[in-house]
Enzyme design. Structure first.
Site, short mmCIF file in Angstrom:
data_model
loop_
_atom_site.label_atom_id
_atom_site.label_comp_id
_atom_site.label_asym_id
_atom_site.label_seq_id
_atom_site.Cartn_x
_atom_site.Cartn_y
_atom_site.Cartn_z
N GLY A 188 48.70 74.88 -19.76
CA GLY A 188 48.87 73.44 -19.56
C GLY A 188 50.03 73.16 -18.62
O GLY A 188 50.39 74.00 -17.79
N SER A 189 50.62 71.99 -18.77
CA SER A 189 51.65 71.55 -17.83
C SER A 189 53.02 72.14 -18.19
O SER A 189 53.28 72.44 -19.35
CB SER A 189 51.73 70.02 -17.86
OG SER A 189 51.99 69.62 -19.18
N PRO A 190 53.91 72.25 -17.21
CA PRO A 190 55.25 72.78 -17.50
C PRO A 190 56.00 71.94 -18.54
O PRO A 190 56.72 72.50 -19.38
CB PRO A 190 55.96 72.71 -16.14
CG PRO A 190 54.85 72.77 -15.13
CD PRO A 190 53.69 72.07 -15.76
N VAL A 192 54.79 70.21 -21.15
CA VAL A 192 54.33 70.54 -22.51
C VAL A 192 54.66 72.01 -22.82
O VAL A 192 54.98 72.35 -23.96
CB VAL A 192 52.82 70.24 -22.70
CG1 VAL A 192 52.36 70.60 -24.09
CG2 VAL A 192 52.54 68.76 -22.44
N GLY A 193 54.66 72.85 -21.80
CA GLY A 193 55.06 74.26 -21.99
C GLY A 193 56.44 74.36 -22.63
O GLY A 193 56.67 75.18 -23.52
N GLU A 210 50.93 79.60 -19.46
CA GLU A 210 50.20 79.56 -18.19
C GLU A 210 50.32 78.12 -17.69
O GLU A 210 49.63 77.23 -18.18
CB GLU A 210 48.72 79.93 -18.40
CG GLU A 210 48.51 81.36 -18.86
CD GLU A 210 48.74 82.40 -17.76
OE1 GLU A 210 48.72 82.03 -16.57
OE2 GLU A 210 48.93 83.57 -18.09
N CYS A 244 44.52 74.68 -11.28
CA CYS A 244 45.94 75.07 -11.25
C CYS A 244 46.28 75.94 -10.05
O CYS A 244 47.41 75.93 -9.59
CB CYS A 244 46.32 75.78 -12.54
SG CYS A 244 45.31 77.23 -12.84
P1 NAD Z 1 48.77 69.42 -20.90
O1 NAD Z 1 50.03 70.21 -20.90
O2 NAD Z 1 48.87 67.94 -20.92
O3 NAD Z 1 47.85 69.79 -22.18
C1 NAD Z 1 47.52 71.13 -22.48
C2 NAD Z 1 47.28 71.24 -23.99
O4 NAD Z 1 48.47 70.92 -24.69
C3 NAD Z 1 46.19 70.33 -24.53
O5 NAD Z 1 45.41 71.05 -25.47
C4 NAD Z 1 46.95 69.21 -25.21
O6 NAD Z 1 46.29 68.69 -26.33
C5 NAD Z 1 48.23 69.92 -25.67
N1 NAD Z 1 49.38 69.01 -25.69
C6 NAD Z 1 49.64 67.98 -24.85
N2 NAD Z 1 50.81 67.40 -25.17
C7 NAD Z 1 51.30 68.09 -26.23
C8 NAD Z 1 52.48 67.97 -27.02
N3 NAD Z 1 53.39 67.03 -26.78
N4 NAD Z 1 52.67 68.84 -28.02
C9 NAD Z 1 51.76 69.81 -28.28
N5 NAD Z 1 50.63 69.97 -27.56
C10 NAD Z 1 50.40 69.12 -26.56
O7 NAD Z 1 47.94 69.93 -19.67
P2 NAD Z 1 46.54 69.41 -19.13
O8 NAD Z 1 46.72 68.05 -18.57
O9 NAD Z 1 45.50 69.64 -20.15
O10 NAD Z 1 46.28 70.44 -17.93
C11 NAD Z 1 46.82 70.27 -16.66
C12 NAD Z 1 48.01 71.18 -16.45
O11 NAD Z 1 47.70 72.49 -16.84
C13 NAD Z 1 48.39 71.27 -14.99
O12 NAD Z 1 49.79 71.30 -14.88
C14 NAD Z 1 47.80 72.60 -14.56
O13 NAD Z 1 48.40 73.19 -13.45
C15 NAD Z 1 48.00 73.40 -15.80
N6 NAD Z 1 47.05 74.49 -15.83
C16 NAD Z 1 47.52 75.76 -15.70
C17 NAD Z 1 46.64 76.81 -15.67
C18 NAD Z 1 47.09 78.23 -15.54
O14 NAD Z 1 46.27 79.09 -15.78
N7 NAD Z 1 48.32 78.50 -15.18
C19 NAD Z 1 45.28 76.55 -15.79
C20 NAD Z 1 44.84 75.25 -15.92
C21 NAD Z 1 45.74 74.22 -15.95
#
Ligand code: NAD
Length: 469
Positions: A188-190, A192-193, A210, A244
């Protein structure tokens, strides 16, 4: 106890029973996962079309075929990967057995994003099953049709004692994360990471993150402009730019920009016809909030190609922006939509300096027919992955580890790396119970005269450098 705590305890009990350890069990679960993919292919195509009008061709390629490839590669190699790895021994342990056991972690949490909701949930799952773990999966709530499909159908194929799907938004995921997992794999996003890593730190749980970022694409003056335009446009506009590893922006000379613009226009028309909104091969932005964010980025520079939007259909045309400044909003965040800004640089050194002045990206792309230019960028920059003269294609190799560095992530997976990520490399030394006379040298009361012999039998010596070779 919360339902999540009950679930995690149940899975941990199943893991402790040793059920997931035999290779036959892992193979059976992986094959069941393969059946899930085969038997639900049409539903996957339908769900991804409902969520973001993903073109079926793109779904087959990026969701189903990639999972299938990972699955086959894992099934072909699992026996070898699972083997104990015997290691070198010192003199003292010559008669003993020393090896690395690929131990499963235990109960693993996999959190997926919405952009490739099948691939980014199931590819890590393949590694986690192969390594002998129990798994809680948390698909993204944003791609809600896929979330529903996975929650309803996947548990029908996998062993319910060991694998579970939890559907949860932010609030509930926060509560889920309060539980102790043995490994967390997050995509997901940095931002939320960081939240995930903080939650994991409370239990000292290891993580793979990731994440995303801005992937630069340097186009040198020596290249076939038509080929570059097609390869860049494909990488940028696949999945409507919500990838991504998509090239986020192009860096090139002012001369190259002049040549690249008509070539990009031609490539876009070739791919999507005169009106991309009517093309069945161009996707949509996943949600209204996401649409508003990407649309606002169109205010940076001006659109040399595209720029049209339709809020109701969440459509943003394949767009190329020029005249973008380094501090424009579009250069401050990951675009994650079908917009490609071009920024001009004066040389390859200028491009390298531009890249190195920013966070380390998930991928760097270079287009050049000159190997020296490609190697300069490879050697003088840092990123999760690197691909010369194409975009995205490096991730199709199960033999290459996939992951970010710095802001773009932590850890790696795909193929063997997935198995390794979900396995703890446990060091094991199995000594004989007898031969006690050899041990007396190291016991107190210490005798200095024993030290040289002890050192000689345990210490690793520096190999003499051979000057003849
Ligand atoms: P996101 O971080 O918003 O959400 C990812 C997951 O985290 C979802 O399942 C969501 O329900 C959960 N989440 C969201 N907020 C949360 C919180 N506060 N606490 C706990 N869990 C939470 O990301 P997204 O919008 O789903 O995806 C887009 C991002 O992911 C982009 O930054 C993209 O570059 C990245 N991404 C990375 C890869 C990779 O392989 N490196 C692949 C795909 C997407």
């Amino acid at each position: 106890m919360s339902p999540h705590t009950v679930l995690v305890s149940r899975l941990r009990a199943a893991w402790l029973s040793g059920k997931t350890r035999p290779m036959e069990y892992r193979v059976a679960q992986l094959e069941a996962l393969g059946r899930f993919l085969d038997e639900n292919k049409l539903d996957i195509l339908e769900a991804t079309a409902l969520d973001m009008r993903k073109p079926p061709f793109e779904v087959e390629l990026s969701e189903i075929s990639i999972c299938r490839s990972e699955l086959n590669h894992t099934l072909n190699n699992l026996g070898t990967w699972m083997k104990d790895e015997h290691v070198d021994k010192n003199w003292v342990t010559q008669l003993d057995s020393a090896f690395i056991r690929k131990d499963p972690y235990g109960v693993v949490l996999i959190i997926g994003p919405w952009n490739y909701p099948i691939n980014l949930l199931l590819v890590p799952l393949i590694g986690a099953i192969a390594a002998g773990n129990c798994v809680v999966m948390k698909p993204s709530e944003i791609s809600r049709n896929v979330e529903r499909l996975v929650a309803e159908m996947l548990p029908r194929y996998l062993d319910k004692d060991c694998f579970a799907v939890v559907t949860a938004g932010v609030e509930e995921t926060t509560r889920l994360l309060e539980n102790k997992f043995d490994y967390i794999f997050f995509t997901g996003s940095p931002s939320v990471g960081r939240i995930i890593m903080t939650a994991a730190a409370k239990h000292l749980t290891p993580v793979t993150l990731e994440l995303g970022g801005k992937n630069p694409c340097y186009v040198s003056d020596s290249c076939n402009v038509q080929n570059v335009a097609r390869r860049v446009a494909w990488g940028r506009f696949f999945n409507a730019g919500q990838t991504c590893v998509a090239p986020d922006y192009v860096l090139c000379s002012a001369d190259m920009q002049e040549k690249l613009l008509p070539a990009l226009r031609e490539a876009i028309t070739e791919f999507y016809g005169p009106n991309p909104q009517e093309s069945p091969d161009f996707g949509r932005i996943v949600g209204d909030k996401h649409f508003q964010r990407v649309q606002a980025l169109l205010r940076s520079g001006h659109a040399a190609i595209g720029g049209q939007t339709d809020a109701e259909a969440r459509y943003i045309a394949p767009t190329v922006l020029v005249g973008v400044q380094q501090d424009d909003p579009i250069m401050e965040e990951e675009i994650f939509g079908p917009i490609l800004p071009i920024l001009t640089v004066t040389s390859v050194d200028d491009a390298i300096a531009f890249i190195n002045a920013r966070e380390r990206p998930l991928a760097i792309y270079v287009f050049s027919s000159c190997k020296k230019v490609v190697n300069r960028v490879l050697e003088q920059t840092s990123s999760g992955g690197f691909c010369a003269n194409d975009t995205i294609m490096h991730i199709t190799l199960t033999s290459l580890p996939f992951g970010g560095i710095g802001q773009s992530g932590l850890g790696r997976y795909h193929g063997r790396s997935s198995f390794d990520t979900f396995s703890h490399p446990r060091s094991a030394l199995l000594r004989g119970a007898g031969r006690e006379a050899f041990n007396t040298l190291r016991y107190p009361p210490y005798a200095r005269r024993c030290l040289p012999l002890l050192r000689a039998t345990t210490e690793t010596k520096r190999q003499a450098a051979c000057t003849l070779l």
